[in-house]
Enzyme design. Sequence first.
Site, PDB file in Angstrom:
ATOM      1  N   ASP A 101       0.858  -1.196  -0.069  1.00 35.09           N
ATOM      2  CA  ASP A 101      -0.178   0.024  -0.084  1.00 35.09           C
ATOM      3  C   ASP A 101       0.841   1.418   0.006  1.00 35.09           C
ATOM      4  OD1 ASP A 101       0.872  -0.364   2.779  1.00 35.09           O
ATOM      5  OD2 ASP A 101      -0.988  -0.025   3.545  1.00 35.09           O
ATOM      6  N   ILE A 102       1.988   1.228   1.183  1.00 30.31           N
ATOM      7  CA  ILE A 102       2.718   2.697   0.986  1.00 30.31           C
ATOM      8  C   ILE A 102       4.111   2.244   1.618  1.00 30.31           C
ATOM      9  CG2 ILE A 102       1.559   3.050   3.496  1.00 30.31           C
ATOM     10  CD1 ILE A 102       1.609   5.831   2.669  1.00 30.31           C
ATOM     11  N   VAL A 103       4.728   2.944   1.184  1.00 28.05           N
ATOM     12  CA  VAL A 103       6.330   3.152   1.787  1.00 28.05           C
ATOM     13  C   VAL A 103       6.492   4.414   2.267  1.00 28.05           C
ATOM     14  CG1 VAL A 103       8.731   2.959   1.344  1.00 28.05           C
ATOM     15  CG2 VAL A 103       7.359   1.448   0.250  1.00 28.05           C
ATOM     16  N   ASP A 104       6.738   4.404   3.739  1.00 26.27           N
ATOM     17  CA  ASP A 104       6.875   5.698   4.299  1.00 26.27           C
ATOM     18  C   ASP A 104       8.274   5.882   4.696  1.00 26.27           C
ATOM     19  OD1 ASP A 104       6.844   7.383   6.907  1.00 26.27           O
ATOM     20  OD2 ASP A 104       4.653   7.162   6.686  1.00 26.27           O
ATOM     21  N   GLY A 106      10.111   3.158   4.543  1.00 26.51           N
ATOM     22  CA  GLY A 106      10.712   2.053   3.909  1.00 26.51           C
ATOM     23  C   GLY A 106      11.069   1.059   4.648  1.00 26.51           C
ATOM     24  N   ASP A 160      -5.624   2.387   6.895  1.00 28.98           N
ATOM     25  CA  ASP A 160      -6.482   2.132   7.974  1.00 28.98           C
ATOM     26  C   ASP A 160      -5.873   3.136   9.031  1.00 28.98           C
ATOM     27  OD1 ASP A 160      -4.192   0.499   8.886  1.00 28.98           O
ATOM     28  OD2 ASP A 160      -5.121  -0.005  10.713  1.00 28.98           O
TER      29      ASP A 160
HETATM   30  P1  IMP Z   1       7.318   2.218   6.806  1.00 28.75           P
HETATM   31  O1  IMP Z   1       7.916   0.886   7.453  1.00 28.75           O
HETATM   32  O2  IMP Z   1       7.509   3.408   7.674  1.00 28.75           O
HETATM   33  O3  IMP Z   1       7.513   2.434   5.076  1.00 28.75           O
HETATM   34  O4  IMP Z   1       5.742   1.891   7.068  1.00 28.75           O
HETATM   35  C1  IMP Z   1       4.896   1.313   6.304  1.00 28.75           C
HETATM   36  C2  IMP Z   1       3.603   0.834   6.854  1.00 28.75           C
HETATM   37  O5  IMP Z   1       3.324   1.850   7.463  1.00 28.75           O
HETATM   38  C3  IMP Z   1       2.491   0.808   5.701  1.00 28.75           C
HETATM   39  O6  IMP Z   1       2.610  -0.719   5.328  1.00 28.75           O
HETATM   40  C4  IMP Z   1       1.373   1.177   6.333  1.00 28.75           C
HETATM   41  O7  IMP Z   1       0.862   0.023   7.101  1.00 28.75           O
HETATM   42  C5  IMP Z   1       1.577   2.137   7.614  1.00 28.75           C
HETATM   43  N1  IMP Z   1       1.397   3.698   7.139  1.00 28.75           N
HETATM   44  C6  IMP Z   1       2.383   4.442   6.972  1.00 28.75           C
HETATM   45  N2  IMP Z   1       1.938   5.485   6.636  1.00 28.75           N
HETATM   46  C7  IMP Z   1       0.563   5.381   6.653  1.00 28.75           C
HETATM   47  C8  IMP Z   1      -0.465   6.263   6.278  1.00 28.75           C
HETATM   48  O8  IMP Z   1      -0.329   7.517   6.076  1.00 28.75           O
HETATM   49  N3  IMP Z   1      -1.735   5.522   6.592  1.00 28.75           N
HETATM   50  C9  IMP Z   1      -1.996   4.353   6.928  1.00 28.75           C
HETATM   51  N4  IMP Z   1      -0.945   3.431   7.192  1.00 28.75           N
HETATM   52  C10 IMP Z   1       0.344   4.017   7.006  1.00 28.75           C
END
Ligand code: IMP
Length: 176
Positions: A101-104, A106, A160
């Site tokens: 869904d998303i990479v924040d 990462g 979510d």
């Molecule tokens: P990362 O490890 O920081 O890249 O986080 C990834 C995970 O954080 C995603 O798979 C989402 O489940 C969750 N996530 C990050 N940003 C959002 C957002 O804006 N809305 C909902 N879930 C998010």
Amino acid sequence: MENIKSLNKEIFVDSEEISQIVTRLAERINNDYKDKDPVFVVVLNGAFMFAADLLKQINVLSKITFIKLASYTSDKSSGTVKQLIGLNENLKGKDVVIIEDIVDTGLTMQSLRKQLLALDVNSLEIAVLMFKPHKFQCNYPIKYIGKEIEDPFIVGYGFDLDGYYRNLPAIYQVKE
Ligand code: IMP
């Protein structure tokens, strides 16, 4: 719970734009994999809606498998290490595309990527609906990016807040 029910949110990406993004990604993937036999690895729960729409438009012969990532509770120091569960497909020698869904930051994807690369795949690419480049702390390539966004917290279309709002057909930005 009351806070969640009365969440202040406004439309961020409407259904029409989502549909255009998904179609554009599907066209690229169809083109890149036309002579291959890819396996799509869908990361649950967040990617379920994106994956369903994207995969309906994939016209190359392919397999689809679903995984979940669970944090190791026993090792709090390495909060980013996620255990991969549910993988029942042999990925050795396969051309794999992760659908997320998303990479924040990462870090979640980095952990998953390492675990899949260790399975001796032939190739590994990533398809994400949303990417937050300003938050990204890693340096692996993400080939298929739906939309780059700043840093709003988003809900809907699989995203979510405490498990709620995943079913919304559009993506909303949560307001303070
Ligand atoms: P990362 O490890 O920081 O890249 O986080 C990834 C995970 O954080 C995603 O798979 C989402 O489940 C969750 N996530 C990050 N940003 C959002 C957002 O804006 N809305 C909902 N879930 C998010």
